[in-house]
Scaffold this active site. Structure first.
Site, PDB file in Angstrom:
ATOM      1  N   GLN A 246       0.832  -1.201   0.000  1.00 30.72           N
ATOM      2  CA  GLN A 246       0.000   0.000   0.000  1.00 30.72           C
ATOM      3  C   GLN A 246       0.870   1.255   0.000  1.00 30.72           C
ATOM      4  O   GLN A 246       1.857   1.331   0.733  1.00 30.72           O
ATOM      5  CB  GLN A 246      -0.935   0.007   1.205  1.00 30.72           C
ATOM      6  CG  GLN A 246      -2.041  -1.027   1.141  1.00 30.72           C
ATOM      7  CD  GLN A 246      -3.079  -0.717   0.071  1.00 30.72           C
ATOM      8  OE1 GLN A 246      -3.048   0.323  -0.563  1.00 30.72           O
ATOM      9  NE2 GLN A 246      -4.011  -1.632  -0.120  1.00 30.72           N
ATOM     10  N   TYR A 273      -5.074 -13.523  -2.002  1.00 33.37           N
ATOM     11  CA  TYR A 273      -4.494 -12.299  -2.578  1.00 33.37           C
ATOM     12  C   TYR A 273      -3.676 -11.598  -1.484  1.00 33.37           C
ATOM     13  O   TYR A 273      -3.794 -10.396  -1.260  1.00 33.37           O
ATOM     14  CB  TYR A 273      -5.560 -11.349  -3.101  1.00 33.37           C
ATOM     15  CG  TYR A 273      -6.669 -11.991  -3.922  1.00 33.37           C
ATOM     16  CD1 TYR A 273      -6.516 -12.215  -5.288  1.00 33.37           C
ATOM     17  CD2 TYR A 273      -7.885 -12.352  -3.335  1.00 33.37           C
ATOM     18  CE1 TYR A 273      -7.545 -12.776  -6.045  1.00 33.37           C
ATOM     19  CE2 TYR A 273      -8.912 -12.914  -4.080  1.00 33.37           C
ATOM     20  CZ  TYR A 273      -8.731 -13.128  -5.435  1.00 33.37           C
ATOM     21  OH  TYR A 273      -9.753 -13.682  -6.179  1.00 33.37           O
ATOM     22  N   GLU A 294      -0.505 -16.269  -2.005  1.00 34.35           N
ATOM     23  CA  GLU A 294      -0.070 -15.168  -2.875  1.00 34.35           C
ATOM     24  C   GLU A 294       0.704 -15.747  -4.054  1.00 34.35           C
ATOM     25  O   GLU A 294       1.485 -16.694  -3.889  1.00 34.35           O
ATOM     26  CB  GLU A 294       0.808 -14.190  -2.091  1.00 34.35           C
ATOM     27  CG  GLU A 294       1.503 -13.129  -2.905  1.00 34.35           C
ATOM     28  CD  GLU A 294       0.555 -12.276  -3.729  1.00 34.35           C
ATOM     29  OE1 GLU A 294       0.894 -11.989  -4.892  1.00 34.35           O
ATOM     30  OE2 GLU A 294      -0.519 -11.892  -3.210  1.00 34.35           O
ATOM     31  N   CYS A 364     -10.481  -2.298  -3.412  1.00 27.11           N
ATOM     32  CA  CYS A 364     -10.063  -1.008  -3.971  1.00 27.11           C
ATOM     33  C   CYS A 364     -10.982  -0.587  -5.107  1.00 27.11           C
ATOM     34  O   CYS A 364     -10.675   0.374  -5.818  1.00 27.11           O
ATOM     35  CB  CYS A 364      -8.617  -1.080  -4.463  1.00 27.11           C
ATOM     36  SG  CYS A 364      -8.332  -2.367  -5.696  1.00 27.11           S
TER      37      CYS A 364
END
EC number: 2.1.1.-
Length: 406
Positions: A246, A273, A294, A364
């Site tokens: 981020q 994720y 991941e 998002c």
């Protein structure tokens, strides 16, 4: 040539207007503004990309911003627009009337970004590459950059590096910056890389340009460090220039703080994720076993470093595609933080089949989040909590923290 007034902000950062020719999506226009231009058809929709602003919004931001800042509005006026994007998606896409918690603002409206990418301009300096035309917009400054990235930007403007792009990743905690050089010849860049480390950069890597995206090809360390330590609220985790973290760690830290108060705890937790596994590491004291899934090799490498440093021995990283989660069985909690496309059909099917007691969904993209929430509610879940979070001030983007329970 049409003259019309913009009605509202819609996903994608466009202003929506209804005209005699039909609905027009206007780039860079704010709700209430009177604009003029010649819209053009693209994929069955009328778009106006460079409007003439005849009557600006009274709170239009007066100072220069980079082209990526597509919401040039005084900060306090941005928040209700972003909150409306989430509530509208919930009502229109998910067909739900569940209440939203008030939007959580960014701790910093400016100087918040700890990661950025720029093209090298042929005439020198740094530039922003416009997404549609690929034209270069030369920049003298970027007020969205946190220190020490602002320092790095000023330094790189003056260095005639033979590369296509530069990527920056900084740490507020350490006050350092990592540099990625994209393109050029790595052998020829070793000496400049060592000089840049002496100048103050923590480390420099070279990346092969790839049509798949930045850092999807070969990556070669040139000088200095490859990772930094950053604070994300209650966690300290490694970041690198090579894989995603981020870009607003202060806002992400606030979200993490709230997220850990929402879940019940239990025996098994799964994060899909996962990136470098921030949620897995955060929630490890609340669960006996935590699995972080991941696909990025670099992100898994960083996550395992953090797990070992923090002593979170109950966290296990798996490098695999989230779409294959059905092979992992059932969990009490599943955390999902997918890309803008939202959950894949395979992940939605996995959640409906294994029915975890709780799903912590961080998004998002309000539209794909609402689509997935609507499907999960139809499958028997209820939306127990949802709050918009502001991670990217002066852009149309908005994050959502939500919890679904059976």
């Amino acid at each position: 040539m049409l003259t019309f007034r913009v009605e509202k902000l819609v996903p994608g950062g466009y202003g929506l207007a209804r005209t005699e020719r039909g609905v027009v999506l206007v780039k860079g226009a704010l709700p209430g503004e009177l604009v003029r231009g010649e819209p053009k058809w693209k994929k069955g929709t009328l778009f106006l990309e460079a409007p003439e602003i005849l009557e600006p919004h009274p709170a239009r931001y007066p100072e220069p911003l980079p082209p990526s800042a597509d919401l040039p509005l005084a900060y306090e006026a941005q928040l209700p627009l972003k909150e409306a994007l989430v509530s509208d998606a919930l009502e229109r896409v998910a067909k739900l009337e569940a209440p939203l918690a008030p939007i959580h603002p960014s701790p910093r409206p400016l100087a918040y970004r700890t990661a950025a990418q720029y093209a090298r301009h042929p005439l020198g300096g740094l530039a922003y590459r416009l997404p549609e035309s690929r034209e270069l917009h030369r920049l003298e400054e970027d007020p969205l950059l946190a220190e020490p990235l602002a320092w790095a930007f000023d330094v790189l403007k003056l260095w005639p590096l033979p590369v296509e792009e530069v990527a920056l990743r900084g740490s507020l905690l350490e006050g350092k910056v990592l540099l990625g050089l994209v393109g050029g010849v790595p052998e020829a860049l070793k000496r400049p890389a060592k000089a840049l480390v002496k100048e103050g950069f923590a480390g420099v890597v070279w990346a092969e340009p790839s049509p798949k995206g930045r850092f999807r090809g070969r990556v070669t360390p040139l000088a200095g460090e490859r990772t930094l330590l950053e604070a994300f609220g209650p966690l300290k985790a490694t970041v690198s220039v090579e894989s995603f973290s981020q870009v607003n760690p202060l806002a992400a830290g606030d979200l993490l703080e709230e997220a850990r108060t929402l879940v019940l705890g239990g025996r098994r937790a799964l994060e899909l994720y996962a990136g470098s596994g921030l949620f897995s590491l955060l929630l490890s004291p609340r669960y006996e076993e935590v699995v972080a899934v991941e696909i990025s090799k670099e992100a898994v490498r960083r996550g395992e470093m953090d797990r070992n440093r923090l002593g979170a021995d109950n966290v296990r990283f798996l490098r695999m595609d989230a779409r294959k989660a059905e092979a992992l069985g059932a969990f009490d909690l599943v955390v999902v933080d997918p890309p803008r496309a939202g959950l894949s059909p395979e992940v939605r099917a996995y959640l409906k089949e294994t029915r975890p007691r709780e799903i912590l969904y961080v998004s998002c993209d309000p539209a794909t989040w609402a689509r997935d929430v609507g499907a999960l509610v139809q499958g028997g879940y209820r939306l127990a909590f949802a709050r918009p979070y502001e991670f990217l001030p002066f852009t149309h983007h908005v994050e959502v923290l939500s919890l679904l329970r059976l």
